[in-house]
Write a protein that holds these residues in place. Sequence first.
Motif, PDB file in Angstrom:
ATOM      1  N   MET A 266       0.827  -1.186   0.000  1.00  0.00           N
ATOM      2  CA  MET A 266       0.000   0.000   0.000  1.00  0.00           C
ATOM      3  C   MET A 266       0.872   1.251   0.000  1.00  0.00           C
ATOM      4  O   MET A 266       0.637   2.163  -0.742  1.00  0.00           O
ATOM      5  N   ARG A 267       1.904   1.282   0.832  1.00  0.00           N
ATOM      6  CA  ARG A 267       2.781   2.454   0.903  1.00  0.00           C
ATOM      7  C   ARG A 267       3.503   2.686  -0.415  1.00  0.00           C
ATOM      8  O   ARG A 267       3.686   3.808  -0.839  1.00  0.00           O
ATOM      9  N   ALA A 268       3.930   1.580  -1.044  1.00  0.00           N
ATOM     10  CA  ALA A 268       4.658   1.718  -2.306  1.00  0.00           C
ATOM     11  C   ALA A 268       3.784   2.398  -3.355  1.00  0.00           C
ATOM     12  O   ALA A 268       4.258   3.241  -4.112  1.00  0.00           O
ATOM     13  N   ASN A 269       2.498   2.038  -3.396  1.00  0.00           N
ATOM     14  CA  ASN A 269       1.599   2.665  -4.355  1.00  0.00           C
ATOM     15  C   ASN A 269       1.453   4.154  -4.071  1.00  0.00           C
ATOM     16  O   ASN A 269       1.459   4.979  -4.987  1.00  0.00           O
ATOM     17  N   LYS A 270       1.315   4.511  -2.816  1.00  0.00           N
ATOM     18  CA  LYS A 270       1.194   5.922  -2.449  1.00  0.00           C
ATOM     19  C   LYS A 270       2.462   6.684  -2.824  1.00  0.00           C
ATOM     20  O   LYS A 270       2.399   7.799  -3.339  1.00  0.00           O
ATOM     21  N   THR A 271       3.608   6.071  -2.569  1.00  0.00           N
ATOM     22  CA  THR A 271       4.881   6.704  -2.914  1.00  0.00           C
ATOM     23  C   THR A 271       4.994   6.891  -4.420  1.00  0.00           C
ATOM     24  O   THR A 271       5.384   7.961  -4.896  1.00  0.00           O
ATOM     25  N   GLN A 272       4.631   5.858  -5.183  1.00  0.00           N
ATOM     26  CA  GLN A 272       4.706   5.964  -6.636  1.00  0.00           C
ATOM     27  C   GLN A 272       3.767   7.054  -7.159  1.00  0.00           C
ATOM     28  O   GLN A 272       4.144   7.825  -8.048  1.00  0.00           O
ATOM     29  N   HIS A 273       2.567   7.132  -6.616  1.00  0.00           N
ATOM     30  CA  HIS A 273       1.625   8.165  -7.054  1.00  0.00           C
ATOM     31  C   HIS A 273       2.153   9.562  -6.707  1.00  0.00           C
ATOM     32  O   HIS A 273       2.020  10.495  -7.505  1.00  0.00           O
ATOM     33  N   LEU A 274       2.751   9.700  -5.546  1.00  0.00           N
ATOM     34  CA  LEU A 274       3.332  10.974  -5.148  1.00  0.00           C
ATOM     35  C   LEU A 274       4.442  11.383  -6.115  1.00  0.00           C
ATOM     36  O   LEU A 274       4.503  12.537  -6.567  1.00  0.00           O
ATOM     37  N   LEU A 275       5.307  10.438  -6.460  1.00  0.00           N
ATOM     38  CA  LEU A 275       6.384  10.722  -7.397  1.00  0.00           C
ATOM     39  C   LEU A 275       5.834  11.084  -8.778  1.00  0.00           C
ATOM     40  O   LEU A 275       6.288  12.046  -9.408  1.00  0.00           O
ATOM     41  N   GLN A 276       4.851  10.325  -9.237  1.00  0.00           N
ATOM     42  CA  GLN A 276       4.254  10.607 -10.544  1.00  0.00           C
ATOM     43  C   GLN A 276       3.591  11.985 -10.559  1.00  0.00           C
ATOM     44  O   GLN A 276       3.733  12.737 -11.525  1.00  0.00           O
ATOM     45  N   ASP A 277       2.867  12.313  -9.507  1.00  0.00           N
ATOM     46  CA  ASP A 277       2.177  13.601  -9.424  1.00  0.00           C
ATOM     47  C   ASP A 277       3.140  14.779  -9.427  1.00  0.00           C
ATOM     48  O   ASP A 277       2.771  15.892  -9.792  1.00  0.00           O
TER      49      ASP A 277
ATOM     50  N   ASN B  65       6.542  -0.073 -11.016  1.00  0.00           N
ATOM     51  CA  ASN B  65       6.283  -1.508 -11.098  1.00  0.00           C
ATOM     52  C   ASN B  65       5.986  -1.959 -12.517  1.00  0.00           C
ATOM     53  O   ASN B  65       6.155  -3.127 -12.843  1.00  0.00           O
ATOM     54  N   ASP B  66       5.527  -1.030 -13.359  1.00  0.00           N
ATOM     55  CA  ASP B  66       5.221  -1.409 -14.736  1.00  0.00           C
ATOM     56  C   ASP B  66       6.484  -1.651 -15.566  1.00  0.00           C
ATOM     57  O   ASP B  66       6.439  -2.294 -16.601  1.00  0.00           O
ATOM     58  N   ILE B  67       7.639  -1.151 -15.094  1.00  0.00           N
ATOM     59  CA  ILE B  67       8.893  -1.334 -15.824  1.00  0.00           C
ATOM     60  C   ILE B  67       9.845  -2.257 -15.070  1.00  0.00           C
ATOM     61  O   ILE B  67      10.419  -3.177 -15.635  1.00  0.00           O
ATOM     62  N   TRP B  68      10.007  -2.009 -13.790  1.00  0.00           N
ATOM     63  CA  TRP B  68      10.979  -2.759 -12.990  1.00  0.00           C
ATOM     64  C   TRP B  68      10.270  -3.836 -12.188  1.00  0.00           C
ATOM     65  O   TRP B  68       9.387  -3.550 -11.397  1.00  0.00           O
TER      66      TRP B  68
END
Length: 104
Positions: free
Chosen positions: A1-12, A20-23
């Motif tokens: 769950m945290r990883a998704n939030k972190t990824q969304h924060l970075l993307q935003d 996760n879609d690449i690595w």
Amino acid sequence: MRANKTQHLLQDNDVKFWGNDIWPGNSSDLNVAGCIRSITKDEVETKMLSETEYNRDHEDTLKMHTEIVLTSMEEDTELFETLLCSYPSRFSAVKNANGRHTDY
């Protein structure tokens, strides 16, 4: 769950990173340390099987053989060099397999 939030924060915030879609998250094919662990485990198991049935179950015997294997690996620079030099081909294989299993 945290990883998704972190990824969304970075993307935003337009931070460039491999998501996760690449690595692949836990690709054992890219984990050189996992290879070393596997080699160590196999060598220790072989040594343990050479013990008498009585000694195979002793913690001290396991510790002794683990120490012997690790000490011999410390001096095996060729093993580590080979594993590290295989990293580019490992990466290519995982990339070509779209993160799925490879022959590594």
